[in-house]
Design a protein around this motif. Structure first.
Motif, short mmCIF file in Angstrom:
data_model
loop_
_atom_site.label_atom_id
_atom_site.label_comp_id
_atom_site.label_asym_id
_atom_site.label_seq_id
_atom_site.Cartn_x
_atom_site.Cartn_y
_atom_site.Cartn_z
N LEU A 95 -8.88 13.17 -5.95
CA LEU A 95 -9.05 11.78 -5.53
C LEU A 95 -8.47 10.81 -6.57
O LEU A 95 -7.75 9.86 -6.22
CB LEU A 95 -10.54 11.46 -5.28
N LEU A 99 -5.52 8.03 -5.98
CA LEU A 99 -5.72 6.58 -6.17
C LEU A 99 -4.59 6.00 -7.02
O LEU A 99 -4.09 4.91 -6.74
CB LEU A 99 -7.08 6.32 -6.84
N ILE A 127 -9.64 15.83 -2.45
CA ILE A 127 -10.02 14.80 -1.49
C ILE A 127 -10.78 15.39 -0.30
O ILE A 127 -10.27 16.27 0.39
CB ILE A 127 -8.78 14.02 -1.01
N SER A 139 -14.99 7.42 0.20
CA SER A 139 -13.72 7.76 -0.43
C SER A 139 -12.56 7.11 0.33
O SER A 139 -11.61 6.61 -0.28
CB SER A 139 -13.59 9.29 -0.48
N GLU A 140 -12.64 7.10 1.65
CA GLU A 140 -11.58 6.50 2.47
C GLU A 140 -11.51 4.98 2.26
O GLU A 140 -10.43 4.41 2.16
CB GLU A 140 -11.83 6.80 3.95
N GLN A 143 -9.94 4.29 -1.05
CA GLN A 143 -8.48 4.42 -1.00
C GLN A 143 -7.85 3.18 -0.36
O GLN A 143 -6.79 2.72 -0.79
CB GLN A 143 -8.09 5.68 -0.21
N GLN A 147 -5.16 0.67 -1.98
CA GLN A 147 -3.88 0.46 -1.29
C GLN A 147 -3.70 -1.01 -0.90
O GLN A 147 -2.60 -1.52 -0.84
CB GLN A 147 -3.84 1.34 -0.03
#
Ligand code: ADP
Ligand code: MG
Ligand code: MG
Length: 244
Positions: A95, A99, A127, A139-140, A143, A147
Motif C-alpha cells: 500500500l 501511495l 493491497i 484503503s481505497e 488512495q 490521487q
C-alpha cells in the motif's frame, strides 16, 4: 464536468447500457440507484474506460474533452477516480508503495491522510490482502485522497462497512468531494451508487437517477427518489419517466 451522450455499452456481445444521457456540472454530486444487475457498476466502469466495457455508440465528455476512446490512465490524469464495489487484491504491491506511485505531487505530505484513514499500520502490507471489508474501503478512500481526483465515482461505498467505519467513510467522502457546507471551495464532482442512501446523511447531493435494465427511468431529488423506492419499490420508477 462530465457529459454522457446517448451512451451504449456492451460486455462481449451483450449490450448492457442502452443510451444513457447524463450531465454533471462542476461541484455537483449525483446519486445512482437501481436494482441489482441493472447496469450501475457497468456505467462507472465504462466512464473510467476499462477494456471489457465497450462503448458501441455515444460519447463520454470530460471537461470538454472527448475521452470515449482514451485509455484509463489518461482519464485518471484528467481527474477521474473510481472506488470499486469489490476492490481487487493486489499481491506483491504494498500500500505504501502504491501511495507514492499515485501521488501526483511528490512534495505533498501524505502522512495526514494516512493517519486520518487509520492506515499507518497497513503501509507494508500488500493491497487489500487479508484486509477486512472496512479496511479495504478505508484503503481505497486513502488512495483517492492521495490521487486527488476532481471527478469521483463511488460504487456502493457503504457495502461491507461496519457501523464504526461508516461515520469515517461518510466524513471522508464528504471531504473528497468537498461537498459540505464547511468546505468553502466546492469544486469536485461525484457520481455515487447507493442502495441504502446512508451516504446522503453525509453529503449534499444534487440529483438522483434510477437505472433499470440499462436505462435511466427516473430523475430528480435523490432523497425523494429513495423514499419512493422504499415505499413503492423500483417498479414505480418504470412509470416515472417524469422528474420526481
Ligand atoms: P449493477 O451494478 O447495477 O448491479 P452490473 O453493472 O454489475 O449491475 O451488471 C449489469 C449486467 O451486466 C448484469 O447482468 C451482469 O451479469 C452483467 N455483467 C457485469 N459485468 C460483467 C462481466 N465482466 N462479464 C459479463 N457480464 C457482466
Ligand atoms: Mg441510442
Ligand atoms: Mg454494481
Amino acid at each position: 464536468m462530465l457529459e454522457l451522450q446517448d451512451l451504449h455499452v456492451a460486455i462481449g456481445d451483450r449490450e448492457i447500457l442502452h443510451g444513457i444521457n447524463l450531465h454533471i456540472e462542476q461541484g455537483e454530486t449525483h446519486v445512482l440507484m437501481g436494482p441489482n444487475g441493472s447496469g450501475k457498476s457497468t456505467l462507472l466502469m465504462a466512464i473510467m474506460g476499462f477494456d471489457a466495457y465497450k462503448v458501441t455508440s455515444g460519447k463520454i465528455i470530460m471537461n470538454g474533452v472527448d475521452v470515449t476512446d482514451k485509455p484509463v490512465h489518461e482519464r485518471a490524469r484528467l481527474g477521474m477516480g473510481i472506488m470499486f464495489q469489490r476492490p481487487p487484491t493486489i499481491s506483491g504491491l504494498k500500500l505504501g508503495k502504491m501511495l507514492n506511485v499515485i501521488n501526483p505531487d511528490k512534495d505533498r505530505d501524505i502522512q495526514p491522510a494516512i493517519t486520518r484513514m487509520n492506515m499507518v499500520d497497513f503501509l507494508e502490507r500488500d493491497i487489500n490482502q487479508g484486509f477486512s471489508g472496512g479496511e479495504i474501503k478505508r484503503s481505497e478512500i486513502l488512495q483517492m485522497m492521495v490521487q486527488d481526483p476532481s471527478f469521483i465515482m463511488l460504487d456502493e461505498p457503504e457495502s461491507g462497512v461496519d457501523l464504526e467505519n461508516i461515520h469515517l467513510m461518510g466524513e471522508s467522502i464528504a471531504f473528497l468531494l468537498q461537498k459540505h457546507q464547511r468546505f468553502a471551495n466546492r469544486k469536485n464532482s461525484g457520481l455515487v451508487i447507493t442502495h441504502t442512501g446512508y451516504i446522503m446523511d453525509y453529503l449534499d447531493v444534487d440529483k438522483g437517477h434510477v437505472m433499470i435494465n440499462g436505462e435511466f427511468k427516473c430523475h430528480g431529488n435523490p432523497r425523494d427518489i429513495l423514499k419512493l423506492i422504499k415505499e413503492k419499490g423500483y417498479n414505480e420508477c418504470l412509470r416515472c419517466d417524469k422528474i420526481v
